[in-house]
Design a protein around this motif. Structure first.
Motif, short mmCIF file in Angstrom:
data_model
loop_
_atom_site.label_atom_id
_atom_site.label_comp_id
_atom_site.label_asym_id
_atom_site.label_seq_id
_atom_site.Cartn_x
_atom_site.Cartn_y
_atom_site.Cartn_z
N PHE A 9 2.95 -20.29 26.70
CA PHE A 9 1.96 -19.50 26.00
C PHE A 9 0.62 -20.23 26.01
N VAL A 10 -0.47 -19.46 25.99
CA VAL A 10 -1.81 -20.03 25.93
C VAL A 10 -2.50 -19.56 24.66
N SER A 11 -3.49 -20.33 24.23
CA SER A 11 -4.23 -20.03 23.01
C SER A 11 -4.83 -18.63 23.06
N PHE A 12 -4.78 -17.91 21.93
CA PHE A 12 -5.25 -16.54 21.88
C PHE A 12 -6.18 -16.30 20.69
N ILE A 13 -5.71 -16.58 19.47
CA ILE A 13 -6.54 -16.45 18.26
C ILE A 13 -6.39 -17.75 17.48
N ASP A 14 -7.51 -18.46 17.29
CA ASP A 14 -7.42 -19.78 16.67
C ASP A 14 -7.40 -19.69 15.14
N LYS A 15 -7.08 -20.82 14.55
CA LYS A 15 -6.93 -20.95 13.10
C LYS A 15 -8.16 -20.45 12.35
N HIS A 16 -9.34 -20.83 12.79
CA HIS A 16 -10.58 -20.43 12.10
C HIS A 16 -10.77 -18.92 12.13
N GLN A 17 -10.51 -18.28 13.26
CA GLN A 17 -10.63 -16.82 13.35
C GLN A 17 -9.66 -16.14 12.40
N ILE A 18 -8.44 -16.65 12.33
CA ILE A 18 -7.42 -16.09 11.44
C ILE A 18 -7.86 -16.22 9.98
N VAL A 154 3.00 -12.16 21.80
CA VAL A 154 2.35 -13.27 21.11
C VAL A 154 3.35 -14.03 20.23
N VAL A 155 3.04 -15.30 20.01
CA VAL A 155 3.82 -16.14 19.09
C VAL A 155 2.86 -16.98 18.26
N GLY A 156 3.41 -17.59 17.22
CA GLY A 156 2.65 -18.50 16.38
C GLY A 156 2.21 -17.84 15.09
N TYR A 157 1.86 -18.66 14.14
CA TYR A 157 1.40 -18.20 12.83
C TYR A 157 2.40 -17.19 12.25
N THR A 168 3.02 -22.58 13.98
CA THR A 168 1.70 -23.02 14.43
C THR A 168 0.64 -22.37 13.54
N ASP A 169 -0.54 -22.97 13.52
CA ASP A 169 -1.63 -22.41 12.70
C ASP A 169 -2.52 -21.47 13.50
N SER A 170 -2.17 -21.24 14.75
CA SER A 170 -2.90 -20.33 15.64
C SER A 170 -1.93 -19.38 16.31
N ILE A 171 -2.47 -18.39 17.01
CA ILE A 171 -1.64 -17.43 17.73
C ILE A 171 -1.81 -17.64 19.22
N TYR A 172 -0.70 -17.57 19.93
CA TYR A 172 -0.67 -17.80 21.37
C TYR A 172 -0.13 -16.55 22.07
N VAL A 173 -0.59 -16.34 23.30
CA VAL A 173 -0.17 -15.20 24.09
C VAL A 173 0.63 -15.71 25.29
N LEU A 174 1.62 -14.92 25.71
CA LEU A 174 2.45 -15.27 26.86
C LEU A 174 1.55 -15.46 28.07
#
Length: 176
Positions: A9-18, A154-157, A168-174
């Motif tokens: 998975f790669v970074s998609f929506i970071d902690k600050h955006q969330i 997506v995974v994370g958070y 994780t504190d961010s969201i990742y996409v496949l």
């Protein structure tokens, strides 16, 4: 890059955006439900992180409870609702906000909305962190949406792949 089981998975929506978006949603909900004492019904397991941060920012009197439903197998929504842990609180004449991690096909949410409507609440709305309108298989109104996203996994958070990757504190996409 994040590896969960056999997938990358790669970074998609970071902690600050969330955090920023949840603060905005919390203000909207607090304004809309001022003087209504809403009951937040959190759908476990995925929505636990979203619900926690949402509730920290909601500024009105409210209550919270949890239900557990399942409709995923690996990376695909089955659309079949299986209630694992049911609702104990009466919701008749209450304003209910369902807190969900992600709405994609809408099948599970429609079934949950139907089950809750039988108990005659004054109102029911949905607050979801992620919404995939392109994946909808049934009409569904979602009032509070954190992020509209493409129909990608997506995974994370709080969101998982086969039980893993929630922490994780961010969201990742496949990764493609």
């Amino acid at each position: 890059m994040l590896t969960v089981k056999d997938k990358k998975f790669v970074s998609f929506i970071d902690k600050h955006q969330i955090e920023t978006r949840i603060a905005q949603l919390s203000r909207e909900i607090s304004e809309d439900y001022r003087h209504k004492n809403p009951l937040f019904i959190v759908v476990l397991n995925g929505a636990f992180m979203f619900a926690s941060d949402l509730m920290k920012n909601v500024s009105i009197p409210c209550e919270i409870t949890f239900v557990r439903v399942s409709s995923y197998s690996k990376t695909t929504s089955t659309g079949e609702l299986t209630e694992v842990l049911g609702l104990k609180e009466p919701i008749q004449n209450r304003h209910v906000i369902i807190v969900e991690d992600i709405v994609d096909t809408g099948l599970t949410m429609n079934k949950l909305l139907f089950q809750l409507s039988i108990h005659k609440p004054d109102s029911i709305q949905v607050a979801t962190l992620l919404f995939k309108p392109a994946a909808l298989k049934t009409p569904l109104s979602v009032k509070y949406v954190g992020f509209e996203i493409e129909n990608r996994f997506v995974v994370g958070y709080g969101l998982d792949y086969d039980g893993y990757g929630r922490n994780t504190d961010s969201i990742y996409v496949l990764a493609d």
